[in-house]
Design a protein around this motif. Structure first.
Motif, PDB file in Angstrom:
ATOM      1  N   THR A  80     -15.915 -14.298   3.436  1.00 46.07           N
ATOM      2  CA  THR A  80     -17.075 -15.160   2.695  1.00 46.07           C
ATOM      3  C   THR A  80     -18.198 -15.376   3.549  1.00 46.07           C
ATOM      4  O   THR A  80     -19.459 -15.527   3.190  1.00 46.07           O
ATOM      5  N   HIS A  81     -18.148 -15.342   4.911  1.00 46.71           N
ATOM      6  CA  HIS A  81     -19.117 -15.647   5.840  1.00 46.71           C
ATOM      7  C   HIS A  81     -18.887 -15.713   7.097  1.00 46.71           C
ATOM      8  O   HIS A  81     -17.541 -15.410   7.454  1.00 46.71           O
ATOM      9  N   GLY A  82     -19.885 -15.729   8.198  1.00 47.27           N
ATOM     10  CA  GLY A  82     -19.573 -15.516   9.494  1.00 47.27           C
ATOM     11  C   GLY A  82     -19.237 -16.553  10.567  1.00 47.27           C
ATOM     12  O   GLY A  82     -19.405 -16.385  11.548  1.00 47.27           O
ATOM     13  N   HIS A  83     -18.553 -17.585  10.043  1.00 42.97           N
ATOM     14  CA  HIS A  83     -18.289 -18.838  10.755  1.00 42.97           C
ATOM     15  C   HIS A  83     -16.858 -18.422  11.541  1.00 42.97           C
ATOM     16  O   HIS A  83     -16.172 -17.720  10.679  1.00 42.97           O
ATOM     17  N   GLU A  84     -16.731 -18.798  12.838  1.00 38.27           N
ATOM     18  CA  GLU A  84     -15.292 -18.855  13.627  1.00 38.27           C
ATOM     19  C   GLU A  84     -14.305 -18.920  12.714  1.00 38.27           C
ATOM     20  O   GLU A  84     -13.142 -18.370  12.657  1.00 38.27           O
ATOM     21  N   ASP A  85     -14.330 -20.241  11.950  1.00 37.42           N
ATOM     22  CA  ASP A  85     -12.900 -20.594  11.079  1.00 37.42           C
ATOM     23  C   ASP A  85     -12.928 -19.495   9.980  1.00 37.42           C
ATOM     24  O   ASP A  85     -11.988 -19.726   9.194  1.00 37.42           O
ATOM     25  N   HIS A  86     -13.791 -18.571   9.769  1.00 40.99           N
ATOM     26  CA  HIS A  86     -13.465 -17.494   8.664  1.00 40.99           C
ATOM     27  C   HIS A  86     -13.629 -16.064   9.269  1.00 40.99           C
ATOM     28  O   HIS A  86     -12.845 -15.128   8.377  1.00 40.99           O
ATOM     29  N   ILE A  87     -13.775 -15.677  10.338  1.00 42.73           N
ATOM     30  CA  ILE A  87     -13.906 -14.505  10.886  1.00 42.73           C
ATOM     31  C   ILE A  87     -13.206 -14.563  12.304  1.00 42.73           C
ATOM     32  O   ILE A  87     -12.752 -13.165  12.821  1.00 42.73           O
ATOM     33  N   ASN A 139     -24.952 -21.041  -0.879  1.00 43.22           N
ATOM     34  CA  ASN A 139     -25.930 -21.559   0.378  1.00 43.22           C
ATOM     35  C   ASN A 139     -24.843 -22.265   1.088  1.00 43.22           C
ATOM     36  O   ASN A 139     -23.794 -22.849   0.809  1.00 43.22           O
ATOM     37  N   HIS A 140     -25.129 -22.459   2.479  1.00 47.36           N
ATOM     38  CA  HIS A 140     -24.168 -22.867   3.471  1.00 47.36           C
ATOM     39  C   HIS A 140     -24.951 -22.709   4.834  1.00 47.36           C
ATOM     40  O   HIS A 140     -26.052 -22.609   4.899  1.00 47.36           O
ATOM     41  N   SER A 141     -24.336 -23.286   5.995  1.00 47.07           N
ATOM     42  CA  SER A 141     -25.247 -23.435   7.185  1.00 47.07           C
ATOM     43  C   SER A 141     -25.319 -21.977   7.896  1.00 47.07           C
ATOM     44  O   SER A 141     -25.576 -21.993   9.111  1.00 47.07           O
ATOM     45  N   GLY A 146     -15.497 -20.194  -0.849  1.00 44.38           N
ATOM     46  CA  GLY A 146     -15.732 -19.975   0.687  1.00 44.38           C
ATOM     47  C   GLY A 146     -16.466 -21.509   0.769  1.00 44.38           C
ATOM     48  O   GLY A 146     -16.209 -22.302   0.126  1.00 44.38           O
ATOM     49  N   ASP A 147     -17.167 -21.497   1.757  1.00 49.40           N
ATOM     50  CA  ASP A 147     -17.735 -22.612   2.080  1.00 49.40           C
ATOM     51  C   ASP A 147     -19.333 -22.716   1.439  1.00 49.40           C
ATOM     52  O   ASP A 147     -19.785 -21.731   1.346  1.00 49.40           O
ATOM     53  N   PHE A 148     -19.536 -23.745   0.898  1.00 54.86           N
ATOM     54  CA  PHE A 148     -20.642 -23.868   0.186  1.00 54.86           C
ATOM     55  C   PHE A 148     -21.412 -25.210   0.129  1.00 54.86           C
ATOM     56  O   PHE A 148     -20.652 -26.074   0.142  1.00 54.86           O
ATOM     57  N   GLY A 165     -23.512 -28.415   5.919  1.00 55.63           N
ATOM     58  CA  GLY A 165     -23.537 -27.259   5.225  1.00 55.63           C
ATOM     59  C   GLY A 165     -22.463 -27.145   3.954  1.00 55.63           C
ATOM     60  O   GLY A 165     -22.242 -26.019   3.573  1.00 55.63           O
ATOM     61  N   HIS A 166     -21.843 -28.210   3.721  1.00 54.26           N
ATOM     62  CA  HIS A 166     -20.763 -28.309   2.803  1.00 54.26           C
ATOM     63  C   HIS A 166     -21.032 -29.179   1.624  1.00 54.26           C
ATOM     64  O   HIS A 166     -21.575 -30.088   1.579  1.00 54.26           O
ATOM     65  N   ALA A 167     -20.609 -28.958   0.365  1.00 55.41           N
ATOM     66  CA  ALA A 167     -20.896 -29.621  -0.751  1.00 55.41           C
ATOM     67  C   ALA A 167     -20.267 -30.868  -0.774  1.00 55.41           C
ATOM     68  O   ALA A 167     -19.052 -31.141  -0.343  1.00 55.41           O
TER      69      ALA A 167
HETATM   70 ZN   LIG Z   1     -18.380 -22.106   7.296  1.00 57.28          ZN
END
Ligand SMILES: [Zn+2]
Ligand SMILES: [Zn+2]
Length: 578
Positions: free
Chosen positions: A96-103, A162-164, A184-186, A390-392
């Motif tokens: 979903t995006h390139g943050h460490e907690d996701h990749i 949108n996210h950080s 994902g994070d949004f 960066g979160h809703a």
């Molecule tokens: Zn994130």
């Protein structure tokens, strides 16, 4: 869907009666399974499996950082057992995006299972450099919002959010059973720094056609209202740059927050300052983002840190890692007067452009105190709007629920209290209480159109990574490390003669982290005497049975030490045979 229908029953079904086979097929055809292997009841290591028939799609593959109990552990990754067992079903990893907690744990997964990886351009750019570090190769396919890819019987559609970090997407997973949305994070930012606002229209479109299940992130489920736009931070930076006058500016933020870095660079250009980048991850991300066009840096603005001496304080901005007070980070080293290139002084304006992640508050406080002791002005947390999430927040989570109108709801990405709060919000928004599930990692959640239930449990948990070792640090090793850290160590050495089974030298005591030996000679001497007496009374038989002898030494010594000090150091007897 067509492909899926053509599949014949598996061999294990062939022996059963026709009716049973038919039933089995019907159930299978309209059931989709969701298996979260991380990210629930915890912060980090997000990974969710979507399984339908013979196909599995993995969504995200993140890591978590160790808590203070996990001594010496570098990072924490998910348990991949279920994936390894079903390796033939894996059709790909979708990010979903390139943050460490996701990749962050993708390299570890790809070492075990070779599967294609799909993600947006920036996400894969960040993945690429991580895989190179690990010496892992994989087929990486770049996707764009609105695009759809086929993975077995499922189609995965990418939706801009949108996210950080730029290039974040939500997923609509089209299965034979129905559409599942994984956010994902949004957040909702109508005026993002780069890229488009979140594609609310598409979520609405899917909602009006019918969404079977929504899996939505819960990080800020306890926060009311809306998360402000990232632009707000830019406005604060403007004010602070104006206020800085002839002082040097140092800004700490998350390395992955490219929007934030862009806004700092924009201010630097406006106020005619040069930018120097500190911290390995910050340097890497800025390089990747600039190469891929996600960061717009006019020529000559970024300078090498060795060039800083050529400029005065008012001509410089430093961007650094360490916004969480991480002990090894550049900002912490600056604060502790331990940085080779930067000495903090009263001519510094320091901005910590982040909120401490729960658990990091005390580290950040320590860094702020130390920076202030050096005379610098420090801006942090809510003093100015130098950070937005960066979160809703709740109203945005409600918007997502209102647009998608899901039949089933599973809150993801959060601690238990966040998941519970989010489930409550969903119920307030009209989701049937029976259809909202606060799940655990490893739950195999089956949705067959009308019902959602947990049907079994897959292996799930945390795998600790320490240096090159993956999973070799378990609870016993951690227990020992904790024991050593809290109480120290005493090593007892004796030598016994092989032929006569008699004591020839020792006992000698060596201690570490227990007492300062020079100041405790009396204690250690007495311990040695008591141990020597106990050994004198040992029968020759006991000198043959080393395990008995070791246990005896441990018992005698620990009793004495505890009586004298009320401490319980780890005792390690060593017997040498000569
Ligand atoms: Zn994130
Ligand atoms: Zn996340």
């Amino acid at each position: 869907m067509e492909n899926y229908r053509k599949k014949s029953p598996s061999r294990s079904e062939s022996g059963r009666s026709k009716i049973a086979v038919k039933e089995q097929k019907t159930v299978k055809k309209c059931a989709v399974r969701i298996i979260p292997l991380g990210g629930l009841n915890e912060i980090g290591k997000n990974i969710t499996l979507y399984e339908c028939g013979n196909d599995i799609v993995i969504v995200d593959c993140g890591l978590a950082f160790p808590d203070s109990e996990m001594l010496g552990v570098d990072l924490v990754i998910p348990d991949f057992t279920y994936i390894e067992r079903n390796a033939d079903k894996i059709r790909g990893v979708v990010l979903t995006h390139g943050h460490e907690d996701h990749i962050g744990s993708l390299a570890y997964l790809l070492k075990k299972v070779n599967t294609p990886v799909y993600g947006t351009r920036l996400t894969l750019g960040l993945v690429q450099s991580k895989l190179e570090e690990h010496g892992v190769t994989a087929k990486l396919s770049v996707v764009k919002p609105k695009q759809r890819i086929s993975l077995g019987c499922m189609e995965v559609e990418f939706i801009n959010v949108n996210h950080s970090i730029p290039d974040s997407v939500a997923l609509a997973i089209h299965t034979p059973t129905g559409v599942l949305i994984h956010t994902g994070d949004f957040k909702v930012d109508y005026t993002p720094i780069n890229g488009d606002p979140i594609d609310l229209a598409r979520f609405g479109e899917l909602g009006s056609k019918g969404v079977l299940a929504l899996l939505s992130e819960s990080t800020n489920a306890e926060r009311s209202g809306y998360t402000p736009t990232e632009h707000l931070v830019g406005e604060s930076f403007e004010k602070l740059f104006a206020k800085a006058e002839d002082r040097r500016i140092i800004i700490a933020t998350f390395s992955s927050n490219i929007h934030r870095v862009q806004q700092i660079i924009n201010c630097a250009v406006k106020y005619k300052r040069k930018v120097a980048i500190f911290g390995r991850s910050m340097i890497n991300v800025v390089k990747t983002a600039t190469e891929l066009g996600y960061l717009n840096v006019p020529d000559g603005v970024i300078i090498d840190i060795d060039m800083m001496d050529r400029f005065t304080a008012e001509e410089i901005v430093l961007i650094t890692t360490g916004s969480q007070g991480e002990p090894m980070s550049a900002l912490t080293r600056m604060a502790m007067n331990d940085h080779k290139k930067v000495n903090i002084n009263c001519n510094d304006l320091i901005i910590i452009s982040a909120t401490p992640i729960p658990g990091n508050e005390k580290y950040v406080t320590k860094v702020v105190n130390e920076l202030m002791k050096s005379g610098a002005e420090v801006i942090y947390e809510k003093m100015y709007d130098v950070h937005v999430s960066g979160h809703a927040n709740q109203e945005e989570l409600k918007l997502m629920l209102a647009l998608t109108k899901p039949k089933f709801f599973i809150p993801i990405h959060g601690e238990f209290k966040h998941l519970m709060r989010h489930a409550k919000i969903a119920q307030e928004m009209g989701v049937d209480p029976n259809n909202a599930l606060v799940a655990q990692i490893g739950n195999v959640i089956e949705i067959n159109g009308d019902t959602m239930r947990v049907v079994s449990q897959a292996p799930a948990g945390r795998v600790l990574v320490d240096g090159l070792g993956v999973g070799d640090v378990g609870s016993i090793v951690l227990r020992d490390r904790k024991h050593l850290a809290q109480d120290g160590l005493i090593i007892v050495v004796i030598a016994i003669e092989k032929a006569s089974h008699s004591l020839v030298s020792g006992p000698d005591l060596i201690s570490r982290g227990f007492v300062y030996v020079r100041e405790s000679e009396e204690l250690m001497d007495e311990a040695r005497h008591i141990l020597a007496d106990a050994l004198k009374n040992c029968m020759p038989d006991e000198f043959r049975e080393w395990s008995v002898l070791k246990m005896k030494m441990k018992d005698v010594l620990s009793d004495y030490i505890f009586t004298k000090t009320k401490r319980t150091p780890m005792i390690l007897p060593i017997i040498m045979e000569i």
